[in-house]
Design a protein around this motif. Structure first.
Motif, PDB file in Angstrom:
ATOM      1  N   LEU A  78      -6.767  64.706  73.509  1.00  0.00           N
ATOM      2  CA  LEU A  78      -6.489  65.896  73.105  1.00  0.00           C
ATOM      3  C   LEU A  78      -5.120  66.092  72.339  1.00  0.00           C
ATOM      4  O   LEU A  78      -4.902  66.850  71.145  1.00  0.00           O
ATOM      5  CB  LEU A  78      -6.843  67.066  73.915  1.00  0.00           C
ATOM      6  N   ALA A  79      -4.130  65.576  73.365  1.00  0.00           N
ATOM      7  CA  ALA A  79      -2.893  65.910  72.635  1.00  0.00           C
ATOM      8  C   ALA A  79      -2.601  65.010  71.419  1.00  0.00           C
ATOM      9  O   ALA A  79      -1.945  65.278  70.556  1.00  0.00           O
ATOM     10  CB  ALA A  79      -1.608  65.285  73.899  1.00  0.00           C
ATOM     11  N   GLY A  80      -3.048  63.754  71.266  1.00  0.00           N
ATOM     12  CA  GLY A  80      -3.031  62.928  70.013  1.00  0.00           C
ATOM     13  C   GLY A  80      -3.796  63.648  69.193  1.00  0.00           C
ATOM     14  O   GLY A  80      -3.190  63.546  67.765  1.00  0.00           O
ATOM     15  N   ARG A  81      -4.957  63.982  69.323  1.00  0.00           N
ATOM     16  CA  ARG A  81      -5.658  64.597  67.988  1.00  0.00           C
ATOM     17  C   ARG A  81      -4.848  65.843  67.515  1.00  0.00           C
ATOM     18  O   ARG A  81      -4.924  66.018  66.311  1.00  0.00           O
ATOM     19  CB  ARG A  81      -7.148  64.985  68.665  1.00  0.00           C
ATOM     20  N   ARG A  82      -4.432  66.840  68.521  1.00  0.00           N
ATOM     21  CA  ARG A  82      -3.805  67.817  67.948  1.00  0.00           C
ATOM     22  C   ARG A  82      -2.434  67.466  66.979  1.00  0.00           C
ATOM     23  O   ARG A  82      -2.292  68.132  66.338  1.00  0.00           O
ATOM     24  CB  ARG A  82      -3.515  68.852  68.970  1.00  0.00           C
ATOM     25  N   LEU A  86      -3.832  61.680  61.619  1.00  0.00           N
ATOM     26  CA  LEU A  86      -5.023  61.302  61.895  1.00  0.00           C
ATOM     27  C   LEU A  86      -6.225  61.480  61.003  1.00  0.00           C
ATOM     28  O   LEU A  86      -7.387  61.010  61.234  1.00  0.00           O
ATOM     29  CB  LEU A  86      -5.273  61.891  63.391  1.00  0.00           C
ATOM     30  N   LEU A  87      -5.850  62.245  60.022  1.00  0.00           N
ATOM     31  CA  LEU A  87      -7.079  62.666  59.005  1.00  0.00           C
ATOM     32  C   LEU A  87      -7.533  61.414  58.274  1.00  0.00           C
ATOM     33  O   LEU A  87      -8.767  61.612  58.394  1.00  0.00           O
ATOM     34  CB  LEU A  87      -6.494  63.584  57.918  1.00  0.00           C
ATOM     35  N   LEU A 101     -12.838  59.302  68.758  1.00  0.00           N
ATOM     36  CA  LEU A 101     -12.069  59.083  69.921  1.00  0.00           C
ATOM     37  C   LEU A 101     -12.939  59.723  71.143  1.00  0.00           C
ATOM     38  O   LEU A 101     -13.454  60.760  70.854  1.00  0.00           O
ATOM     39  CB  LEU A 101     -10.744  60.247  69.929  1.00  0.00           C
ATOM     40  N   VAL A 102     -13.036  58.872  71.972  1.00  0.00           N
ATOM     41  CA  VAL A 102     -13.980  58.918  73.216  1.00  0.00           C
ATOM     42  C   VAL A 102     -13.430  58.864  74.609  1.00  0.00           C
ATOM     43  O   VAL A 102     -12.689  57.892  74.828  1.00  0.00           O
ATOM     44  CB  VAL A 102     -15.262  57.674  72.933  1.00  0.00           C
TER      45      VAL A 102
END
Length: 294
Positions: free
Chosen positions: A86-90, A98-99, A108-109
């Motif tokens: 979640l931290a990486g995605r945000r 990341l787009l 991401l799983v």
């Protein structure tokens, strides 16, 4: 017969990384450097994978590089710590890092390395950077990696060897674990062979980071999620005398006002080939139906 008690506290591993997630990218000097060196090793490998799995991806430090190296591939990142994902995605979605990764259909799983949620033979490359030493049984993880790899697929990984943090380990004499348990390079090679991998190649290099104080080393380990998570760690506060004794022992190692911390980095890669034996050890004999018997 009951299973033996685990050496590694897997719940504590996840807690450590969850606490470090918010600031992990800024602190992850060693994972970033080792990942870069792993990428260089891919320069010597000819492979065009359809699907790539970054196992133990954390906040996703390697995902963009893997996606750029294999632009036609579906790149999946998997990690057991949801807070890291979640931290990486945000963070990266805000910076547009990341787009492109997500727009390609990559994902991401949240996944346990010992029970991967992927079909057998679904990957052509499994990549794992500094993850294996956090597992109680790396052999089970290798078996899962072998299962999800297709025939002809490549496993490439890095982990830490037994000389890692030897200065810290040797400075304490209180009977508790103060570092993870690190397996030898040759043990990992034997595990690969035991799982059915072919042509394992192992090598090791020693990196030394230096710190102005022991407190700085512990702070760096915490910010990397790398604090000790062994069951035999001290579960309370370290006694004052044990702490002072360890600090004095470590400070004797100072050179030019800096304290060294050794990291023995183990690199490995191996291929999945056609199985030669069944799980019970029986040999597999293959016949070409087009070839006439004489």
């Amino acid at each position: 017969m009951s299973a033996p008690a685990p050496f590694v506290d897997s719940r504590q591993v996840r807690r450590n990384f969850a606490r470090a997630a918010a600031d992990y990218d800024a602190a992850a000097v060693l994972p970033r450097e080792v990942g870069s060196r792993m990428l260089e090793r891919l320069d010597y490998v000819r492979i065009e994978p359809r699907q790539v799995l970054d196992l133990g991806c954390g906040t996703g430090l390697s995902l963009t590089a893997l996606s750029e190296r294999y632009p036609k591939s579906l790149v999946l990142g998997a990690d057991a710590c949801e807070a890291m994902l979640l931290a990486g995605r945000r963070r990266r979605s805000k910076s547009r890092w990341l787009l492109p990764f997500l727009h390609k259909g990559n994902a991401l799983v949240s996944a346990d390395a010992l029970a991967l949620p992927f079909k057998p033979g679904s990957m052509e490359l499994v990549w794992s950077n500094l993850m294996l030493h956090w597992l109680d049984d790396p052999l089970r993880a290798f078996r899962e990696m072998h299962r999800v790899l297709d025939v002809g697929g490549l496993l490439m990984f890095s982990t830490l060897g037994p000389d890692t943090l030897k200065e810290l380990r040797e400075s304490f004499s209180d009977g508790h674990a103060h570092t993870q348990r690190f397996a030898d390079m040759h043990d990992y090679g034997d595990m690969l062979l035991d799982c059915g991998f072919a042509d394992p190649v192992m090598d090791v290099e020693v990196l030394t980071l230096t710190y102005t104080s022991l407190d700085d080393l512990f702070r760096d380990l915490r910010q990397n999620g790398a604090a000790c998570a062994m069951q035999s760690r001290c579960h309370g506060l370290t006694g004052r005398s044990a702490w002072l004794s360890a600090r004095a022992a470590y400070e004797k190692r100072a050179r030019d006002g800096r304290l060294p911390a050794t990291f023995e980095v183990v690199y490995g890669h191996a291929w999945k080939t056609q199985a030669r034996k069944t799980p019970d050890g029986s040999a597999i004999v293959r016949f070409d139906p087009k070839q006439r018997l004489r």
